[in-house]
Design a protein around this motif. Structure first.
Motif, short mmCIF file in Angstrom:
data_model
loop_
_atom_site.label_atom_id
_atom_site.label_comp_id
_atom_site.label_asym_id
_atom_site.label_seq_id
_atom_site.Cartn_x
_atom_site.Cartn_y
_atom_site.Cartn_z
N SER A 8 -39.35 91.31 4.35
CA SER A 8 -38.84 92.50 5.02
C SER A 8 -39.04 92.33 6.53
CB SER A 8 -39.58 93.74 4.53
OG SER A 8 -40.95 93.65 4.84
N THR A 11 -37.39 97.44 11.26
CA THR A 11 -36.16 98.12 11.67
C THR A 11 -36.15 98.20 13.19
OG1 THR A 11 -37.16 100.30 11.60
CG2 THR A 11 -36.16 99.48 9.55
N ASP A 12 -35.02 98.57 13.74
CA ASP A 12 -34.93 98.68 15.20
C ASP A 12 -35.92 99.68 15.76
OD1 ASP A 12 -33.00 96.74 15.36
OD2 ASP A 12 -31.31 98.14 15.45
#
Length: 98
Positions: A8, A11-12
């Motif tokens: 994983s 995220t941004d």
């Protein structure tokens, strides 16, 4: 699927949060480096390391167990024989297996 593609990623918004924390730390401390005191503490001090590095070549017939005993008698510090080997390997000295 390869193992790398299964990992994983941030995220941004999570990535910008990390960048923001590092930037704030830089603004406060003028450094983005790690905080002091993180990580495992060493069993030996730099002086004890120096003692081992100087003692090993003087007594070439000593193995790690005898060097460990020498260190304990000289400084009162008890360390494992593996720790003695690691300290010597760190400066390029290697004990012969007997």
């Amino acid at each position: 699927m390869s193992r790398i593609s299964q990992r994983s990623h941030l995220t941004d918004s999570e990535a910008w949060g990390v960048v923001g924390r590092i930037w704030n730390r830089f603004l406060e401390n003028r450094s983005a480096g790690r905080r002091p005191g993180q990580g495992r503490r060493r069993e030996t001090t730099p002086n004890e390391d120096r003692y081992l590095v100087l003692t090993a070549p003087r007594h070439r017939n000593m193995n790690a167990t005898l060097l460990q005993q020498h260190l304990r008698l000289a400084t009162g510090t008890t360390v494992s024989t593996q720790n003695v080997r690691n300290r010597l390997h760190g400066v390029g000295l290697y004990l012969a297996d007997r």
